[in-house]
Design a protein around this motif. Sequence first.
Motif, mmCIF file in Angstrom:
data_model
loop_
_atom_site.group_PDB
_atom_site.id
_atom_site.type_symbol
_atom_site.label_atom_id
_atom_site.label_comp_id
_atom_site.label_asym_id
_atom_site.label_seq_id
_atom_site.Cartn_x
_atom_site.Cartn_y
_atom_site.Cartn_z
ATOM 1 N N VAL A 261 0.852 -1.187 0.000
ATOM 2 C CA VAL A 261 0.000 0.000 0.000
ATOM 3 C C VAL A 261 0.891 1.241 0.000
ATOM 4 C CG1 VAL A 261 -1.769 1.325 1.215
ATOM 5 C CG2 VAL A 261 -1.857 -1.176 1.236
ATOM 6 N N LEU A 262 0.612 2.143 -0.903
ATOM 7 C CA LEU A 262 1.319 3.426 -0.987
ATOM 8 C C LEU A 262 0.295 4.534 -0.827
ATOM 9 C CD1 LEU A 262 3.908 5.046 -1.619
ATOM 10 C CD2 LEU A 262 3.299 4.888 -4.037
ATOM 11 N N GLY A 263 0.533 5.432 0.130
ATOM 12 C CA GLY A 263 -0.443 6.481 0.384
ATOM 13 C C GLY A 263 0.197 7.846 0.518
ATOM 14 N N ALA A 264 -0.552 8.870 0.150
ATOM 15 C CA ALA A 264 -0.124 10.268 0.289
ATOM 16 C C ALA A 264 -1.319 11.082 0.755
ATOM 17 C CB ALA A 264 0.408 10.810 -1.033
ATOM 18 N N LEU A 265 -1.139 11.834 1.861
ATOM 19 C CA LEU A 265 -2.224 12.610 2.437
ATOM 20 C C LEU A 265 -2.069 14.091 2.089
ATOM 21 C CD1 LEU A 265 -2.487 10.950 5.959
ATOM 22 C CD2 LEU A 265 -3.816 10.469 3.900
ATOM 23 N N PRO A 266 -3.157 14.857 2.219
ATOM 24 C CA PRO A 266 -3.078 16.286 1.878
ATOM 25 C C PRO A 266 -2.061 17.059 2.708
ATOM 26 C CG PRO A 266 -5.367 15.568 1.985
ATOM 27 C CD PRO A 266 -4.540 14.431 2.499
ATOM 28 N N ASP A 267 -1.724 16.577 3.924
ATOM 29 C CA ASP A 267 -0.743 17.286 4.744
ATOM 30 C C ASP A 267 0.694 16.974 4.345
ATOM 31 O OD1 ASP A 267 -0.439 14.706 5.585
ATOM 32 O OD2 ASP A 267 -0.815 15.107 7.715
ATOM 33 N N GLN A 268 0.870 16.279 3.209
ATOM 34 C CA GLN A 268 2.175 15.936 2.639
ATOM 35 C C GLN A 268 2.874 14.805 3.390
ATOM 36 O OE1 GLN A 268 4.480 19.544 2.263
ATOM 37 N NE2 GLN A 268 3.322 20.224 0.469
ATOM 38 N N SER A 269 2.169 14.099 4.259
ATOM 39 C CA SER A 269 2.727 12.888 4.855
ATOM 40 C C SER A 269 2.509 11.726 3.893
ATOM 41 C CB SER A 269 2.059 12.592 6.199
ATOM 42 O OG SER A 269 0.666 12.386 6.040
ATOM 43 N N THR A 270 3.481 10.825 3.849
ATOM 44 C CA THR A 270 3.420 9.682 2.947
ATOM 45 C C THR A 270 3.771 8.413 3.711
ATOM 46 O OG1 THR A 270 5.724 10.040 2.285
ATOM 47 C CG2 THR A 270 4.016 11.041 0.902
ATOM 48 N N SER A 271 3.316 7.275 3.187
ATOM 49 C CA SER A 271 3.613 5.998 3.817
ATOM 50 C C SER A 271 3.686 4.906 2.762
ATOM 51 C CB SER A 271 2.548 5.639 4.862
ATOM 52 O OG SER A 271 1.274 5.511 4.253
ATOM 53 N N PHE A 272 4.532 3.929 3.051
ATOM 54 C CA PHE A 272 4.699 2.763 2.187
ATOM 55 C C PHE A 272 4.635 1.540 3.101
ATOM 56 C CE2 PHE A 272 7.532 -0.339 0.023
ATOM 57 C CZ PHE A 272 6.782 -0.513 -1.129
ATOM 58 N N VAL A 273 3.612 0.706 2.921
ATOM 59 C CA VAL A 273 3.349 -0.416 3.822
ATOM 60 C C VAL A 273 3.467 -1.725 3.048
ATOM 61 C CG1 VAL A 273 1.711 -1.452 5.438
ATOM 62 C CG2 VAL A 273 1.761 1.039 5.130
ATOM 63 N N MET A 274 4.203 -2.672 3.632
ATOM 64 C CA MET A 274 4.316 -4.021 3.067
ATOM 65 C C MET A 274 3.773 -5.023 4.077
ATOM 66 S SD MET A 274 8.086 -3.815 1.250
ATOM 67 C CE MET A 274 8.787 -2.886 2.622
ATOM 68 N N SER A 275 2.894 -5.901 3.627
ATOM 69 C CA SER A 275 2.236 -6.866 4.500
ATOM 70 C C SER A 275 2.583 -8.293 4.099
ATOM 71 C CB SER A 275 0.718 -6.664 4.459
ATOM 72 O OG SER A 275 0.370 -5.335 4.790
ATOM 73 N N ASP A 276 2.305 -9.242 5.042
ATOM 74 C CA ASP A 276 2.543 -10.657 4.735
ATOM 75 C C ASP A 276 1.340 -11.244 4.018
ATOM 76 O OD1 ASP A 276 0.625 -11.031 6.696
ATOM 77 O OD2 ASP A 276 2.069 -11.585 8.248
ATOM 78 N N ASN A 277 1.362 -12.577 3.820
ATOM 79 C CA ASN A 277 0.284 -13.204 3.050
ATOM 80 C C ASN A 277 -1.037 -13.286 3.806
ATOM 81 O OD1 ASN A 277 0.975 -15.131 4.913
ATOM 82 N ND2 ASN A 277 1.665 -16.657 3.433
#
Length: 217
Positions: A125-141
Amino acid sequence: MSPDPKPTEIVLIERMEEIERENRRLRRFGVTTLLGMAVMLGVTVAVFIYSGSLGAGVPQNITARQFTIRDGKGTSRGTWGIADDGTIRLMLSDAGGRPRVRLSVLPEGGSGLSFADSADHKLVVLGALPDQSTSFVMSDNQGVPRAVLGMSPNGSANLVFADHDGVTKAGLGVDGRGQGSFTLADRGFPVAEPDADTTDEPADSQPRPAAAPGKRK
């Protein structure tokens, strides 16, 4: 005295000639119609090509709330539309109709991209919020977040790792001033304290432990 009736074979010949003349007329009409349709089709194609080559825009506007792409078997392989809350979504599915890729833009400007498996577990999951915070999440199966890379509006960055229950076990961080931190939850390593001459920094710029992805319920 009435004239002698025409022999039957003469009547049949005349009738056949009349039918043949009618057939020739119909053939000419059909050829003319086909030629006219071909000319109209050529003009239409030329208009599309001419409009596109000059960058004058498309000659037709299609408006809809949602578009659906189906394969030869009628299975939905993709949808593109706007939800009731104003979110725009593009979803791509596999041959079984299972969603695999989702792209969303929220009404307030946030956006996200996710990749899922056949059980709809969000693996990336790759996300970007209006406050300019970003995140990159990797999950297991099982869909449990195991690694998260995040950037805050103040410039701080964090990288955290979690176990199979989603509990944070290790983390790396760099705050907005460039000060780094390292945490091992099992060993109780503390997060690095700020220097004495930087304690007047705003509270949100102080180094903090990396946030946990969240424990699975």
